[in-house]
Design an enzyme around this catalytic site. Structure first.
Site, mmCIF file in Angstrom:
data_model
loop_
_atom_site.group_PDB
_atom_site.id
_atom_site.type_symbol
_atom_site.label_atom_id
_atom_site.label_comp_id
_atom_site.label_asym_id
_atom_site.label_seq_id
_atom_site.Cartn_x
_atom_site.Cartn_y
_atom_site.Cartn_z
ATOM 1 N N CYS A 2 0.846 -1.181 0.000
ATOM 2 C CA CYS A 2 0.000 0.000 0.000
ATOM 3 C C CYS A 2 0.883 1.233 0.000
ATOM 4 O O CYS A 2 2.095 1.138 0.114
ATOM 5 C CB CYS A 2 -0.857 -0.011 1.245
ATOM 6 S SG CYS A 2 -1.543 -1.627 1.599
ATOM 7 N N ARG A 28 0.740 1.814 -6.109
ATOM 8 C CA ARG A 28 1.083 0.818 -5.090
ATOM 9 C C ARG A 28 -0.143 0.094 -4.554
ATOM 10 O O ARG A 28 -0.023 -0.859 -3.787
ATOM 11 C CB ARG A 28 1.814 1.497 -3.928
ATOM 12 C CG ARG A 28 3.177 1.993 -4.304
ATOM 13 C CD ARG A 28 3.829 2.666 -3.120
ATOM 14 N NE ARG A 28 4.132 1.705 -2.081
ATOM 15 C CZ ARG A 28 5.364 1.398 -1.685
ATOM 16 N NH1 ARG A 28 6.393 1.961 -2.245
ATOM 17 N NH2 ARG A 28 5.559 0.531 -0.729
ATOM 18 N N TRP A 74 -3.877 -1.893 -0.971
ATOM 19 C CA TRP A 74 -3.967 -3.162 -1.707
ATOM 20 C C TRP A 74 -4.283 -4.199 -0.654
ATOM 21 O O TRP A 74 -3.470 -4.456 0.235
ATOM 22 C CB TRP A 74 -2.642 -3.453 -2.403
ATOM 23 C CG TRP A 74 -2.696 -4.625 -3.338
ATOM 24 C CD1 TRP A 74 -2.998 -4.593 -4.669
ATOM 25 C CD2 TRP A 74 -2.426 -6.000 -3.025
ATOM 26 N NE1 TRP A 74 -2.944 -5.859 -5.198
ATOM 27 C CE2 TRP A 74 -2.594 -6.750 -4.222
ATOM 28 C CE3 TRP A 74 -2.069 -6.684 -1.882
ATOM 29 C CZ2 TRP A 74 -2.414 -8.130 -4.287
ATOM 30 C CZ3 TRP A 74 -1.895 -8.072 -1.939
ATOM 31 C CH2 TRP A 74 -2.065 -8.765 -3.129
ATOM 32 N N ASN A 100 1.342 0.001 6.296
ATOM 33 C CA ASN A 100 1.742 -0.799 5.146
ATOM 34 C C ASN A 100 2.467 -2.018 5.700
ATOM 35 O O ASN A 100 3.400 -1.867 6.477
ATOM 36 C CB ASN A 100 2.680 0.047 4.263
ATOM 37 C CG ASN A 100 2.996 -0.634 2.957
ATOM 38 O OD1 ASN A 100 2.412 -1.658 2.637
ATOM 39 N ND2 ASN A 100 3.913 -0.060 2.213
ATOM 40 N N GLY A 101 2.034 -3.223 5.340
ATOM 41 C CA GLY A 101 2.696 -4.433 5.841
ATOM 42 C C GLY A 101 1.684 -5.402 6.406
ATOM 43 O O GLY A 101 0.486 -5.327 6.106
ATOM 44 N N GLU A 484 8.142 -13.397 -20.612
ATOM 45 C CA GLU A 484 7.858 -12.010 -20.264
ATOM 46 C C GLU A 484 6.735 -11.455 -21.154
ATOM 47 O O GLU A 484 5.861 -10.729 -20.681
ATOM 48 C CB GLU A 484 9.150 -11.171 -20.370
ATOM 49 C CG GLU A 484 9.009 -9.682 -20.152
ATOM 50 C CD GLU A 484 8.413 -9.279 -18.803
ATOM 51 O OE1 GLU A 484 8.243 -10.121 -17.923
ATOM 52 O OE2 GLU A 484 8.078 -8.089 -18.665
ATOM 53 N N LYS A 488 3.236 -10.001 -19.689
ATOM 54 C CA LYS A 488 2.769 -8.639 -19.979
ATOM 55 C C LYS A 488 1.341 -8.681 -20.512
ATOM 56 O O LYS A 488 0.494 -7.920 -20.088
ATOM 57 C CB LYS A 488 3.635 -7.965 -21.044
ATOM 58 C CG LYS A 488 4.866 -7.186 -20.731
ATOM 59 C CD LYS A 488 4.906 -6.184 -19.643
ATOM 60 C CE LYS A 488 4.838 -6.742 -18.267
ATOM 61 N NZ LYS A 488 6.010 -6.865 -17.491
ATOM 62 N N GLU A 491 -1.230 -9.786 -17.719
ATOM 63 C CA GLU A 491 -1.467 -8.900 -16.570
ATOM 64 C C GLU A 491 -2.182 -7.612 -16.929
ATOM 65 O O GLU A 491 -2.913 -7.075 -16.115
ATOM 66 C CB GLU A 491 -0.188 -8.630 -15.775
ATOM 67 C CG GLU A 491 0.857 -7.809 -16.473
ATOM 68 C CD GLU A 491 2.139 -7.676 -15.650
ATOM 69 O OE1 GLU A 491 2.082 -7.751 -14.422
ATOM 70 O OE2 GLU A 491 3.191 -7.473 -16.267
ATOM 71 N N HIS A 507 5.403 -31.810 -27.000
ATOM 72 C CA HIS A 507 5.254 -32.692 -25.841
ATOM 73 C C HIS A 507 3.960 -32.408 -25.076
ATOM 74 O O HIS A 507 3.829 -32.805 -23.920
ATOM 75 C CB HIS A 507 6.477 -32.549 -24.926
ATOM 76 C CG HIS A 507 7.753 -32.905 -25.635
ATOM 77 N ND1 HIS A 507 8.076 -34.198 -25.938
ATOM 78 C CD2 HIS A 507 8.724 -32.133 -26.152
ATOM 79 C CE1 HIS A 507 9.233 -34.215 -26.598
ATOM 80 N NE2 HIS A 507 9.636 -32.967 -26.746
ATOM 81 N N LYS A 606 2.183 -2.606 -7.289
ATOM 82 C CA LYS A 606 3.520 -2.434 -7.840
ATOM 83 C C LYS A 606 4.600 -3.044 -6.959
ATOM 84 O O LYS A 606 5.520 -3.696 -7.436
ATOM 85 C CB LYS A 606 3.770 -0.933 -8.031
ATOM 86 C CG LYS A 606 5.104 -0.598 -8.667
ATOM 87 C CD LYS A 606 5.126 -0.981 -10.126
ATOM 88 C CE LYS A 606 6.455 -0.732 -10.781
ATOM 89 N NZ LYS A 606 6.567 -1.504 -12.033
#
Ligand code: F6R
Length: 611
Positions: A2, A28, A74, A100-101, A484, A488, A491, A507, A606
């Site tokens: 956050c 964030r 978040w 935050n945490g 990657e 991208k 997301e 396979h 983020k």
């Protein structure tokens, strides 16, 4: 995950400043937002579910204020809702807190508080912390800062907090494992969970250390140590300017950051290729070079996009130096009882420098005596500080939640490291060194060439934006580029996308291929090109649609595919720095066509500061 903002000063601009900071920190976390201030001896709060704009609307009537704290969330404990949004006011309304945490023992603390008659109005660990501090304050009749100190003795977990009480005289901050910065302005202080809200407001900044408590009044900043004694602090110059947090005319931060790559890769290479003598200059690792050159093996730990650059690093380092390299997800590393000792080097790759899993993995490796290197973007971040040595990527502030310029910065830094080690170990001679250096020097202008042609890539994206499934394929060093590319796309557009080494297709995954599942091949002309072309033909033979990202104009290829993007030619070791860029542009465009918020994709944050 956050964002925290705080303001205290002689100007009556606290609400405006905190809201501005929250907008900047929205990357964030954007589940909910809130702010608190004290007026006429009472704590007032405003909170809103969703984006900061919702909170902004609710704050229009607030009069001039000299202090406020704010938060953008978040969710970790409790769903995104107004009740669960921060700030949390303690039960007896003595104080308000943003956090935050994660408080690991919040259930235990909650039970104690319930026995004392506390009633809770949210599901969050943060409300427990607010009440726990209030409980200490009232029980021992303590000043706010002493109550924070006393209460934190009983708290387990990670936190950065800012607290104010109903007197409205001060903000008290504390931290453990989560970052917290305090900007020192002209007769004002600005608090942030990173430097972004402080940019343009203050030239000097201090980064609080673990277990320190800051007591911030309008005229003074005091820092206390773990024993609650005043301790000295040294402010650093804040070198970021406002441009770093503005869109500079682009529609999104992500597009701005994609377009910044010629500059950011050049910044990463600057001074490192042109040092006197043939060697690559990496000042941050020079002191540990003897241990690095003796390394029995290198282990790279990272998460997400940074994990993809770690995989590219494996190809580069093993290919050029013959030192064995293991790559691990940081979140897996510590729980698999990794075999490490003092002859190993463990590299953590991280944009934010705050990712909890990466940090925990490096801390574990440190206890085993390994040399810890950080490849980090954010200067002074926790991982930069815990590493014995390291390489800054110098990519600048990355606001878009989907990492772009930070990734190419990491790959550029890894290439410098691989080349430096290879030269020192005698695996490459002066001529090969010069070839690699020259090729690296050209990368920024080659990225610019790709960007100049982005309309063609966007045209391809427009045609393919309706599909619901994608496969990304590549071999060798292009396999992590495919990973990657798939990350991208998924997301930011929420399209299902997977990546495989192209040779693995037959396979199993080839069963997915039909007209509705296009494949994107990353296939520069390296030693795997011929094999990848065969894999591509196998897809075409099953009616699969194909886009190829390559660096050759090959008739066989052009005749086989539905679309092709040709990037400039570089050395095989460096192709990821170029083949990645069209994939970024492609994903961005598909997401825009689907009206997605590319800068703030759903459910993501983020900086992932919780495990
Ligand atoms: C994806 C993305 C994430 C991060 C990951 C690690 O676009 O940005 O996957 O790469 O959360 O973050 P850092 O690099 O800050 O450790």
């Amino acid at each position: 995950m956050c964002g925290i903002v705080g303001y205290i000063g002689h100007d009556n601009t606290a609400i405006k400043t905190v809201l501005k900071g929250l907008y900047r920190l929205e990357y964030r976390g954007y589940d909910s937002a809130g702010l608190a201030y004290a007026e006429s001896g009472q704590i007032k709060i405003k909170r809103a579910k969703g984006a900061v704009s919702g909170l902004n609307d609710k704050c229009k009537q607030i009069g001039p204020q000299t202090l406020a704290i704010g938060h953008t969330r978040w969710a970790t404990h409790g769903k995104p809702s107004e009740e669960n949004a921060h700030p949390h006011v303690s039960f007896k309304r003595e104080l308000a807190l943003v956090h935050n945490g994660i408080i690991e023992n919040y259930k235990y603390l909650k039970e104690i508080l319930k026995d004392e008659g506390y009633i809770f109005s949210s599901e969050t660990d943060t409300e427990v912390l607010a009440n726990w501090i209030e409980h200490a304050k009232l029980r021992y009749d303590l000043a706010l800062e002493d109550a924070v100190h006393e209460a934190l003795k009983g708290v387990h977990g990670a936190y950065a907090i800012a607290v104010l009480d109903s007197t409205g005289q001060k903000i008290v901050c504390a931290k453990k494992s989560s970052p917290l910065a305090i900007g020192i302005g002209e007769k004002e202080y600005i608090i942030g969970s990173d430097a972004t809200p402080i940019i343009g407001m203050a030239k000097d900044v201090i980064y609080l250390e673990d277990d320190q408590i800051a007591v911030v009044t309008k005229d003074d900043l005091k820092i206390r140590d773990i024993d609650n004694n005043d301790t000295s602090y040294k402010a650093e110059k804040l070198l970021l300017d406002l441009q770093a947090v503005e869109k500079k005319g682009f529609d999104s931060f992500m597009m701005k950051e994609i377009n910044e790559q010629p500059e950011t890769v050049a910044d990463c290479l600057r001074g490192r290729l042109t040092a006197p003598g043939p060697e690559i200059a990496l000042g941050g690792i020079e002191a540990v070079m003897p241990s690095l050159l003796r390394a029995r093996k290198i282990i790279i730990v990272a998460c997400g996009t940074s994990w993809h650059s770690a995989l590219i690093g494996k190809y580069m380092i093993e290919g050029l130096t013959r030192i064995p390299v293991e790559v691990d997800y940081a979140s897996e590393f510590r729980y698999r009882r990794p075999i490490i000792d003092s002859e190993d080097v463990v590299i953590g790759i991280t944009q934010s420098g705050e990712t909890a899993d990466t940090k925990a993995a490096l801390e574990l490796a440190k206890t085993k005596g390994a040399l810890i290197l950080g490849i980090v973007n954010v200067v002074g971040s926790s991982i930069a500080r815990l590493s014995h040595a390291g390489i800054y990527t110098h990519s600048g502030v990355e606001v878009g939640v989907a990492s772009t310029k930070a990734f190419t910065g990491q790959v550029a830094a890894l290439s410098l490291l691989a080349i430096k080690l290879a030269y020192r170990l005698g695996y490459i001679d002066d001529e090969k060194l010069m070839d690699l250096k020259d090729a690296l020097e050209e990368i920024p202008s080659q990225i610019q060439e790709i960007l100049d042609d982005s309309t063609a890539i966007e045209g391809i994206a427009d045609i393919f934006s309706q599909y619901e499934d994608f496969l990304f394929l590549g071999r060798g060093i292009s396999f992590p580029v495919a990973l990657e590319g798939a990350l991208k796309l998924k997301e930011i557009s929420y399209i299902h996308a997977e990546a495989y080494p192209a040779g693995e297709m037959k396979h199993g995954p080839i069963a997915l291929i039909d007209e509705a599942c296009p494949s994107i091949f990353v296939m520069p002309k390296d030693n795997t090109y011929g094999k990848t072309l065969s894999n591509l033909q196998e897809i075409k033979a099953r009616s699969g649609r194909v886009i190829a990202i390559t660096d050759v104009v090959d008739e066989d290829l052009v005749n086989s595919v539905d679309a092709v993007v040709v990037v400039p030619k570089t050395l095989p070791e460096l192709t990821p720095l170029l083949t990645t860029v069209p994939l970024q542009i492609f994903s961005h465009r598909v997401a825009i066509k689907r009206s997605r918020n590319v800068d703030k994709p759903r459910n993501l944050a983020k900086s992932v500061t919780v495990e």
